[in-house]
Design an enzyme around this catalytic site. Structure first.
Site, short mmCIF file in Angstrom:
data_model
loop_
_atom_site.label_atom_id
_atom_site.label_comp_id
_atom_site.label_asym_id
_atom_site.label_seq_id
_atom_site.Cartn_x
_atom_site.Cartn_y
_atom_site.Cartn_z
N HIS A 150 0.80 -1.27 -0.07
CA HIS A 150 0.05 0.18 0.01
C HIS A 150 1.07 1.23 0.17
O HIS A 150 1.84 1.29 0.35
CB HIS A 150 -0.75 0.08 1.31
CG HIS A 150 -1.85 0.97 1.37
ND1 HIS A 150 -1.48 2.21 1.99
CD2 HIS A 150 -3.15 0.95 1.34
CE1 HIS A 150 -2.72 2.91 1.98
NE2 HIS A 150 -3.71 2.46 1.61
N LYS B 275 -9.78 -0.19 10.81
CA LYS B 275 -10.05 -1.52 10.16
C LYS B 275 -10.43 -2.41 10.95
O LYS B 275 -10.88 -3.75 10.40
CB LYS B 275 -8.84 -1.57 9.32
CG LYS B 275 -8.66 -0.67 8.23
CD LYS B 275 -7.52 -1.09 7.15
CE LYS B 275 -6.82 0.15 6.48
NZ LYS B 275 -7.43 0.32 5.23
N GLN C 146 -3.91 -5.17 7.25
CA GLN C 146 -4.92 -6.02 6.81
C GLN C 146 -4.77 -7.40 7.71
O GLN C 146 -5.47 -8.37 6.97
CB GLN C 146 -4.89 -6.24 5.32
CG GLN C 146 -4.96 -5.03 4.35
CD GLN C 146 -6.38 -4.42 4.56
OE1 GLN C 146 -7.53 -5.37 4.69
NE2 GLN C 146 -6.69 -3.19 4.00
N CYS D 69 -4.84 2.33 -3.59
CA CYS D 69 -3.70 2.99 -2.90
C CYS D 69 -2.50 2.12 -3.21
O CYS D 69 -1.64 2.07 -2.31
CB CYS D 69 -3.67 3.55 -1.65
SG CYS D 69 -4.88 4.61 -1.10
N ASP E 275 3.54 -4.06 8.18
CA ASP E 275 2.43 -3.68 7.86
C ASP E 275 1.31 -4.33 7.97
O ASP E 275 0.88 -5.26 7.36
CB ASP E 275 2.37 -2.82 6.54
CG ASP E 275 1.16 -2.23 6.31
OD1 ASP E 275 0.21 -2.12 7.10
OD2 ASP E 275 0.98 -1.59 5.21
C1 LIG Z 1 -2.29 -2.53 3.68
C2 LIG Z 1 -2.34 -1.15 4.26
N1 LIG Z 1 -1.50 -0.53 4.72
C3 LIG Z 1 -1.74 0.69 5.19
C4 LIG Z 1 -3.07 1.36 5.03
C5 LIG Z 1 -3.03 2.61 5.53
O1 LIG Z 1 -3.96 2.80 6.69
P1 LIG Z 1 -4.60 4.13 7.39
O2 LIG Z 1 -5.10 4.89 6.19
O3 LIG Z 1 -5.43 3.77 8.22
O4 LIG Z 1 -3.26 4.78 7.94
C6 LIG Z 1 -3.90 0.57 4.48
C7 LIG Z 1 -5.24 1.09 4.34
O5 LIG Z 1 -6.13 0.98 3.58
C8 LIG Z 1 -3.76 -0.79 4.01
O6 LIG Z 1 -4.66 -1.45 3.70
#
Ligand SMILES: Cc1ncc(COP(=O)(O)O)c(C=O)c1O
Length: 417
Positions: free
Chosen positions: A131, A234, A211, A374, A208
């Site tokens: 992401h 999430k 998910q 993203c 990260d």
């Molecule tokens: C895999 C992953 N990393 C990072 C993020 C970023 O999360 P946030 O926008 O809550 O900071 C997301 C959000 O969709 C994500 O799916």
């Protein structure tokens, strides 16, 4: 005896499911990968904090300040237990994005010679599945320090190609920043070899877990990573709250990202000495009610049992994958079976743009995400402008999948493809 896992019962806890959607349809919410819905228990916890305990934490000698601090630190304990982490290793941030930036800025602000400082010739390793939140901070850090950014590729199933792991992670590698589960393809990355290779060359691993942490049990000790980030919103929790977990031996040596109130041990007009973790990384009055709401969300998940959550999502994904296989001119993007795969299904329909499909699905009350999610570099690699993405959570069931499948057929009929 624990009750059987029942999405219908779970939905009763979520007020949003009583909303009537376009065309008088019920809500079929398949966008939890973007953000999850919130149960009463979370909404009540936040409201109760404001109604009963609201005061700035760690400041003031009055009753409310004491109660607010207890509630906030209690939330930290819930999160620490959820991750099998130590209390002082759990830092509240505003989001996973902020958590990852906090690590990248901290490394970038480290004095030359410190174990965190990067220099030309050093290496940061990411993957094509990232992401933007776990890519751009590292791109920027590489630009600021002269370090080199390299990445793992994916194979044609959307799984990580680890065949060149030994070349990618070499003696120059300082950071390996990797997603646990792809937000686009659902791919879960087996981390064992990556972590042991990274540690063998003295690199840190940043995971990260946006998910993964909301969907299956996470144990930072057995994962053996060095830093981990995920967002409350999430995982049934409020927006504006996230977690940065790190090994205390690192956190207590690292430069803070934000400076200001509450993160210091002592201050003069010209100097400041940083407090130990977690305070060092929590400058200013934190998002207290959100932390309390986040803990209520984690308690909700704990009551269900993370193993039950994982099993439910796996069964539902298997059901959905089987249904998708029966569709004509619909392509599944990503792993085709449930091995090392989470409950995110990306797909395209021949001859219809993802945004157009999204609009037709919306007419049936079906909320999916459309676009690049993203993850532009991944879309480019796949040769796609975007996909539709259905992502499942605890409140979804087979009936939701059936509505999705029927509405895809309706979209094909509408666009005559
Ligand atoms: C895999 C992953 N990393 C990072 C993020 C970023 O999360 P946030 O926008 O809550 O900071 C997301 C959000 O969709 C994500 O799916």
């Amino acid at each position: 005896m624990k009750p059987m896992f029942s999405p219908a019962e779970i939905r009763k806890d979520f007020p949003i499911f009583s909303k009537v959607m376009r065309g008088g349809n019920r809500l079929v919410y398949l966008d939890s990968g973007a953000t999850s819905q919130k149960p009463f228990q979370v909404l009540d916890a936040e409201r109760n904090f404001y109604e009963q305990n609201n005061a700035a934490v760690h400041r003031g000698a009055h009753l409310l300040a004491e109660e607010a601090s207890i509630a906030y630190e209690g939330a930290r304990e819930v999160l620490a237990n959820f991750l099998n982490a130590e209390l002082d290793e759990v830092i509240f941030t505003k989001s996973a994005t902020e958590s990852i930036n906090a690590i990248a800025y901290s490394f970038g602000n480290s004095a030359p010679g410190s174990r965190f400082a990067l220099k030309p010739g050093d290496r940061i390793v990411v993957s094509e599945l990232e992401h933007h939140a776990n890519l751009i901070p590292w791109q920027q850090l590489a630009k600021r320090t002269g370090a080199e950014l390299v990445w793992f590729s994916i194979d044609d199933q959307g799984r990580l190609d680890q065949s060149n792991l030994g070349e990618l992670i070499n003696a120059s590698t300082k950071i390996v920043a990797i997603t646990h589960q792809s937000n686009v393809l659902g791919t879960i990355i087996p981390l064992g070899d990556i972590v042991s290779k990274a540690h063998s060359v003295g690199a840190v691993v940043v995971l990260d877990a946006c998910q993964s942490a909301p969907h299956f049990a996470i144990d930072v000790k057995s994962l053996d990573v060095d830093f981990l980030a995920f967002s409350g919103h999430k995982a049934l929790g409020p927006t504006g709250i996230g977690i940065l977990w790190g090994r205390s031996e690192y956190l207590n040596e690292m430069e803070p990202f934000l400076t200001g109130g509450s993160m210091i041990e002592s201050v003069t007009m010209t100097e400041a000495k940083w407090a130990p973790s977690p305070k060092r990384f929590e400058a200013g009055v934190p998002n207290m009610a959100q932390a309390v709401g986040f803990a209520a969300a984690i308690n909700y998940l704990n009551n269900l049992g993370m193993d039950n959550v994982e099993k439910h999502e796996k069964d539902l994904t298997a059901y959905a994958l089987e249904k998708f296989r029966g569709l004509d001119k619909v392509k599944l993007i990503g792993p085709k079976d449930t091995v090392d795969r989470g409950s995110v299904i990306s797909f395209t329909i021949d001859g219809i743009h993802p945004h157009d499909v999204g609009q037709v699905l919306d007419q049936y009350g079906v909320a999916v995400r459309t676009g690049h999610h993203c993850a532009w570099p991944l879309m480019r690699k796949l040769g796609l402008v975007g996909t539709m993405r259905a992502s499942f959570y605890i409140y979804n069931d087979e009936a939701d999948v059936d509505v999705l499948i029927e509405s895809i057929a309706q979209a094909q009929k509408y666009f005559k493809v």
